[in-house]
Structure formats: structure tokens, C-alpha cells
Design a protein around this motif. Structure first.
Motif, PDB file in Angstrom:
ATOM      1  N   PHE A  87     -26.658 -29.891  71.255  1.00 31.30           N
ATOM      2  CA  PHE A  87     -26.638 -31.059  70.234  1.00 31.30           C
ATOM      3  C   PHE A  87     -25.532 -30.481  69.171  1.00 31.30           C
ATOM      4  N   ALA A  88     -25.457 -30.047  68.994  1.00 30.20           N
ATOM      5  CA  ALA A  88     -24.258 -29.148  68.619  1.00 30.20           C
ATOM      6  C   ALA A  88     -22.903 -30.585  68.751  1.00 30.20           C
ATOM      7  N   ALA A  89     -22.385 -29.570  70.326  1.00 29.64           N
ATOM      8  CA  ALA A  89     -21.528 -30.983  70.752  1.00 29.64           C
ATOM      9  C   ALA A  89     -21.299 -31.887  70.913  1.00 29.64           C
ATOM     10  N   HIS A  90     -22.407 -32.349  70.230  1.00 19.98           N
ATOM     11  CA  HIS A  90     -22.567 -33.961  70.172  1.00 19.98           C
ATOM     12  C   HIS A  90     -22.219 -34.697  69.159  1.00 19.98           C
ATOM     13  N   VAL A  91     -22.646 -33.818  67.722  1.00 21.09           N
ATOM     14  CA  VAL A  91     -22.661 -34.428  66.341  1.00 21.09           C
ATOM     15  C   VAL A  91     -21.181 -33.367  65.946  1.00 21.09           C
ATOM     16  N   ALA A  92     -21.278 -32.048  66.192  1.00 19.47           N
ATOM     17  CA  ALA A  92     -19.671 -31.152  65.621  1.00 19.47           C
ATOM     18  C   ALA A  92     -19.397 -30.743  66.452  1.00 19.47           C
ATOM     19  N   PRO A  93     -18.628 -31.086  67.488  1.00 18.72           N
ATOM     20  CA  PRO A  93     -17.891 -30.636  68.040  1.00 18.72           C
ATOM     21  C   PRO A  93     -16.798 -30.037  67.877  1.00 18.72           C
ATOM     22  N   GLY A  94     -15.483 -28.800  68.091  1.00 20.58           N
ATOM     23  CA  GLY A  94     -14.824 -27.733  67.330  1.00 20.58           C
ATOM     24  C   GLY A  94     -15.033 -26.798  66.720  1.00 20.58           C
ATOM     25  N   PRO A  95     -14.598 -26.191  65.926  1.00 23.76           N
ATOM     26  CA  PRO A  95     -14.541 -25.105  65.124  1.00 23.76           C
ATOM     27  C   PRO A  95     -16.179 -24.564  64.900  1.00 23.76           C
ATOM     28  N   TRP A  96     -17.169 -25.570  64.390  1.00 16.95           N
ATOM     29  CA  TRP A  96     -18.488 -25.711  63.404  1.00 16.95           C
ATOM     30  C   TRP A  96     -19.299 -25.984  64.973  1.00 16.95           C
ATOM     31  N   VAL A 100     -23.444 -25.340  63.425  1.00 18.83           N
ATOM     32  CA  VAL A 100     -24.436 -26.258  63.718  1.00 18.83           C
ATOM     33  C   VAL A 100     -25.416 -25.750  64.137  1.00 18.83           C
ATOM     34  N   ALA A 101     -25.008 -25.534  65.856  1.00 22.15           N
ATOM     35  CA  ALA A 101     -26.128 -25.053  66.537  1.00 22.15           C
ATOM     36  C   ALA A 101     -26.970 -24.129  65.981  1.00 22.15           C
TER      37      ALA A 101
END
Length: 401
Positions: A87-96, A100-101
């Protein structure tokens, strides 16, 4: 079942079997159906939280039940972390991505804390989003044609980078990850009306719908990307719509992938929490986990503990290879379910006994042909669980003496 598996499992399956992943999908569906009939039959007889953990205890003995419950809890806890990271890779890739996950895990644990009715309502919303995204993928594939799919390669799994029939079986084990969901229907036996009728129908209808959707998506993605392109893609469904010339639709598919991961995580928290509750009631896990909230009637201690463990995992661990490990644990779970259903007398049977034999054999074969690292990790964790329960039994016996 319409979770992140359909967005994530096709690429590793294509790497193992090439276009033979379509055969692997069929094998996975057959094994899943056999498992579903066993689950539905047992759930009608034992409408209580815990799924195959309870079925194994009641029909085969305590050790069998523990093996099923341990495989489910450990494998699905890892899957929770994988879904949160997806989920986080789709909405907030990178350091966050990791924070976010973790935030997603906490938010969905709060939703689950307020009861299964709210969980089901949110699941419906997420399902609509996912189905829209998958419909876009299929439509893009139809307009682009099937130039990347050779039907000869489907019959010859050694072509297009496949590993022959071993690869087909391995792809079936990996694709089984995408079907794993109907067991969580059975874990909610204490919270649905008329479970003897509702649960068997829900299990079979959900599985039938998933098979149709997955087949359409698999053919579409293979047709656009081809086996090698599919195997090398990190986000194959989004890549398929882009390659088909539907660049405008790629954000829609990415939103669908995020919603799928969120829906899977929501269902996983509910299912793992209730299996943990059942195991804690029998002292196979710490008794603290057996608490049920007096108002919302959910296993709030188990869900709090699960959320804490998953947050630690998403903040510290890379679980991209968790599909194989999760499949190993779930296949162990269903092996016990098939064995338990096979022992039921004629007056409790709803499906022919040979289905349970085929299901049990299928579970063993698919587990054995998973990637070696997944099999070894699964066996190690299984040994840890057995050692833990043996220690608990010895400690209990000494106190009684």
C-alpha cells in the motif's frame, strides 16, 4: 481475495512458468476449490472463531489444530506487513514508505476494533475500487490484442523463460497466495447470521468470482506484456495499461493496487486476530490475547498485539519475498483442514470425500515446489512453533504435578 495478490503474484509466477502461469492458475484454482469445500463443510459444523485451528482440534487432535493455527498466524502476520508495504509503495514511495505503512496498520486496527460490521462496510468500498481498476486492465488488454501471448507457450511451459512443469507447479503455489482469503470467512463464524448456510455459500461464491476475474486479468496482462515482460515488471498491471497505450489509466490502476493492499490488510487483521483469540482460549498462545471487548465484541488484545508486531516488521524488514513464505503457512493450514474434513461422518458431509484427498495432495505438492528459501523458512518457523508448544505443555504438566 481481491487483494494485493492479484497485483503482485503474476510477476513471480511468470518468472517460474512463463505463459504456463495460466495452467498454474488453473491448478491453484482447483486446489483452492478443494480447500474451500473442506473449509465450508467444517465451518458449517463448527461455527466458531479460529478456522482450521478449531477444526483440527475437534476432528484430529490438539497438535493438528496447533499446526494449522500456527501456520496461519505466522504466515498471515508476515502477509500483513507485506500488504502494508505494498500500500505504501503505491501512495508514498521513497523515505516515507515505512512510516506510512505503519500508519496504515494502526488505522485499520482501529477500524477492526469497532466491530465486524464496520470492517465489512469498508471492505465493500475497497472492493469496488479494486474491481474498477481490474476492469480497466482487462479493457486495455482487449483493445491492445493478445500479441504477447503465445498459446503454444501455454502448452509448453519450458518456453519463454519457464522452468517446465516444475515451474508451473511453483507458479501455482505462488498464485495460491492470491486465492488465500476464503479461510477468513470461516474465522468469523461467531459473528454472522445463520453460519451453517451463510458460510458455505459465501466461500464458494467468493472463490468462483475470484477465479473468473483472475483468469481475465492474467490473459490480458500476458497478452500485452508477454511472459518475459510480465516476469520483469514490478507493477505488472500498471505496466500493462501503459504498454497498451492507456497512459491516462495508469494512476487508476495504481490507486486500485493501493486499495487492494488496504483491503487485504483489513481482512488479514480481522482473520489473524480471531485465530489468535481461539488459540489463546486453549492456552496455545498467551491467555492475555483471549480478551474480547465488552462493547464491540472483537478480540481487541489480539489485534493490538498483531498491529504492534506488524508495525515493527514494516519499519525494520523487507518482505518482498513473503509470498512464498505466506503460501507455505497457508498450505499447511489447508492440509489440516482437508484432513479434518475427510474424517467427518456421512451425516455431516456436504461434499464428496475425494475432494479432500485431492486438496490434501495438492497442498503438499504446491508447498514442496515453492522456492527453496520459502520452504526452508517455513520449516524453521514450524519447528519453532512445535518447540514452543512442547515447552508450554511440559511447564503445565510440572505445575499440575
Amino acid at each position: 481475495m481481491m487483494g494485493a495478490g492479484v497485483f503482485a503474484a503474476f510477476a513471480p509466477a511468470a518468472a517460474a512458468a512463463g505463459a504456463g502461469l495460466l495452467t498454474g492458475l488453473l491448478i491453484a484454482a482447483v486446489v483452492a476449490y478443494c480447500n474451500a469445500t473442506a473449509t465450508a463443510q467444517l465451518a458449517a459444523t463448527h461455527p466458531t472463531s479460529g478456522g482450521a485451528y478449531v477444526y483440527g482440534r475437534e476432528e484430529l487432535g490438539h497438535w493438528w489444530g496447533f499446526l494449522a493455527g500456527w501456520g496461519f498466524v505466522v504466515g498471515k502476520t508476515a502477509s500483513c506487513a507485506a500488504m502494508a508495504l505494498t500500500f505504501a509503495a503505491h501512495v508514498a514511495p521513497g523515505p516515507w514508505q515505512r512510516p506510512v505503512a505503519a500508519a496504515a496498520v494502526v488505522a485499520l486496527a482501529v477500524v477492526n476494533h469497532h466491530g465486524i460490521t464496520r470492517t465489512a462496510r469498508l471492505t465493500r468500498v475497497l472492493l469496488v475500487v479494486v474491481l474498477v481498476a481490474l476492469a480497466v486492465v482487462v479493457a486495455a488488454g482487449l483493445t491492445a490484442g493478445y500479441g504477447g501471448l503465445s498459446w503454444d507457450a501455454v502448452a509448453n511451459p519450458a518456453a519463454d523463460g519457464g522452468q517446465g512443469w516444475y515451474g508451473v507447479l511453483q507458479s501455482a503455489g505462488l498464485l495460491f497466495f492470491a486465492f488465500a482469503g476464503y479461510a477468513r470467512i470461516a474465522t468469523l463464524g461467531e459473528e454472522v447470521r445463520d453460519p451453517e448456510r451463510t458460510i458455505p455459500r459465501a466461500v464458494q461464491l467468493a472463490l468462483a468470482g475470484a477465479v473468473v476475474v483472475y483468469a481475465l486479468v492474467a490473459v490480458s496482462v500476458l497478452g500485452v506484456l508477454g511472459p518475459l515482460g510480465l516476469a520483469g515488471s514490478g507493477a505488472p498491471l500498471a505496466a500493462a495499461v501503459s504498454s497498451a497505450g492507456w497512459d491516462w489509466a495508469e494512476p487508476v490502476v495504481r490507486v486500485g493496487g493501493a486499495a487492494a493492499a488496504l483491503g487485504a490488510l483489513l481482512a488479514l487483521i480481522a482473520g489473524v486476530g480471531r485465530t489468535s483469540l481461539a488459540m489463546a482460549r486453549e492456552d496455545d498462545l498467551p491467555r492475555w490475547l483471549a480478551a474480547v471487548h465488552p462493547r464491540h465484541r472483537v478480540p481487541h488484545h489480539a489485534e493490538i498485539a498483531l498491529a504492534a508486531v506488524v508495525c515493527v516488521l514494516v519499519l525494520t524488514t523487507d518482505l518482498r519475498g513473503v509470498i512464498g513464505f505466506s503460501s507455505f503457512g497457508v498450505l499447511l493450514y489447508y492440509l489440516v483442514a482437508n484432513a479434518a474434513a475427510w474424517t467427518q461422518p456421512a451425516d455431516r458431509r456436504r461434499f464428496p470425500r475425494p475432494l479432500q484427498v485431492l486438496g490434501a495432495v495438492g497442498c503438499v505438492v504446491l508447498a514442496a515446489t515453492l522456492p527453496v528459501s520459502s520452504v526452508l523458512a517455513g520449516l524453521l518457523v514450524l519447528a519453532v512453533g512445535v518447540a514452543y508448544r512442547a515447552w508450554r505443555l511440559r511447564t503445565r504438566a510440572r505445575r499440575a504435578a
